[in-house]
Design an enzyme around this catalytic site. Sequence first.
Site, PDB file in Angstrom:
ATOM      1  N   HIS A   9       0.831  -1.205   0.000  1.00 10.48           N
ATOM      2  CA  HIS A   9       0.000   0.000   0.000  1.00 10.48           C
ATOM      3  C   HIS A   9       0.860   1.248   0.000  1.00 10.48           C
ATOM      4  CE1 HIS A   9      -3.685  -2.112   1.465  1.00 10.48           C
ATOM      5  NE2 HIS A   9      -2.776  -2.950   1.925  1.00 10.48           N
ATOM      6  N   TYR A  38      -1.661  -1.871   9.188  1.00  9.42           N
ATOM      7  CA  TYR A  38      -0.564  -2.522   8.445  1.00  9.42           C
ATOM      8  C   TYR A  38       0.382  -3.277   9.374  1.00  9.42           C
ATOM      9  CZ  TYR A  38      -1.974   1.292   5.293  1.00  9.42           C
ATOM     10  OH  TYR A  38      -2.694   2.170   4.522  1.00  9.42           O
ATOM     11  N   HIS A 116      -2.498  -3.088  -3.531  1.00  9.89           N
ATOM     12  CA  HIS A 116      -3.889  -2.915  -3.104  1.00  9.89           C
ATOM     13  C   HIS A 116      -4.847  -2.828  -4.297  1.00  9.89           C
ATOM     14  CE1 HIS A 116      -6.772  -0.513  -0.260  1.00  9.89           C
ATOM     15  NE2 HIS A 116      -7.296  -1.625  -0.686  1.00  9.89           N
ATOM     16  N   LYS A 136      -9.129   2.119  -6.358  1.00  8.22           N
ATOM     17  CA  LYS A 136      -8.183   3.122  -5.918  1.00  8.22           C
ATOM     18  C   LYS A 136      -6.843   2.835  -6.572  1.00  8.22           C
ATOM     19  CE  LYS A 136      -8.866   2.671  -1.383  1.00  8.22           C
ATOM     20  NZ  LYS A 136      -8.420   2.849  -0.018  1.00  8.22           N
ATOM     21  N   CYS A 138      -3.870   2.947  -5.149  1.00  6.36           N
ATOM     22  CA  CYS A 138      -2.911   2.430  -4.175  1.00  6.36           C
ATOM     23  C   CYS A 138      -2.266   1.121  -4.623  1.00  6.36           C
ATOM     24  CB  CYS A 138      -3.641   2.232  -2.848  1.00  6.36           C
ATOM     25  SG  CYS A 138      -2.625   1.553  -1.538  1.00  6.36           S
TER      26      CYS A 138
HETATM   27 ZN   LIG Z   1      -4.003   0.613   0.110  1.00  3.95          ZN
END
Ligand SMILES: [Zn+2]
Length: 158
Positions: A9, A38, A116, A136, A138
């Site tokens: 990420h 995380y 991600h 997204k 990411c």
């Molecule tokens: Zn992420």
Amino acid sequence: MTPKRITVHSSATQPKTYLTADDIRKMHLKRGWSDIGYHFVIRTDGAVERGRPLTKQGAHVYGHNKNNVGICLVGGIDERGVAEFNYSGAQLHALYALICELCEDYGIPYEKVCGHRDYSPDTNNDGKITPDEYVKECPCFDVRGWFIRKLQSDGVEL
Ligand SMILES: [Zn+2]
């Protein structure tokens, strides 16, 4: 948990914003979480910090946290708040070393390493997650492709 896959990420902050695992932990506690989501945070200087213990399930990919190791790279957006690949060489070096170590320690296959954005739904069912389908950005780069190229340049037989 038993680590079986690795997801990378970004913190979605500007690289010049100095951010540590502790800062991220505070942000996640404010959301009402029990701990940082995380398992690892890699700072812009390449320092690897521990987040949530690997024995505990993380909170970083909605619906896919089981046995999934979450690594967060600090950075990932530019001055305008737009997704950008802006990680330092030291960060990517540390990321590669960390992923290799985790794969070796837990017997995680290389193909179980991703970003991600690769969890985005395959809306047109062509078996590939393409940019128009990203929920997204990411972490703003093709983690698996990057990792495989690094392994190959390291002479690892795939
Ligand atoms: Zn992420």
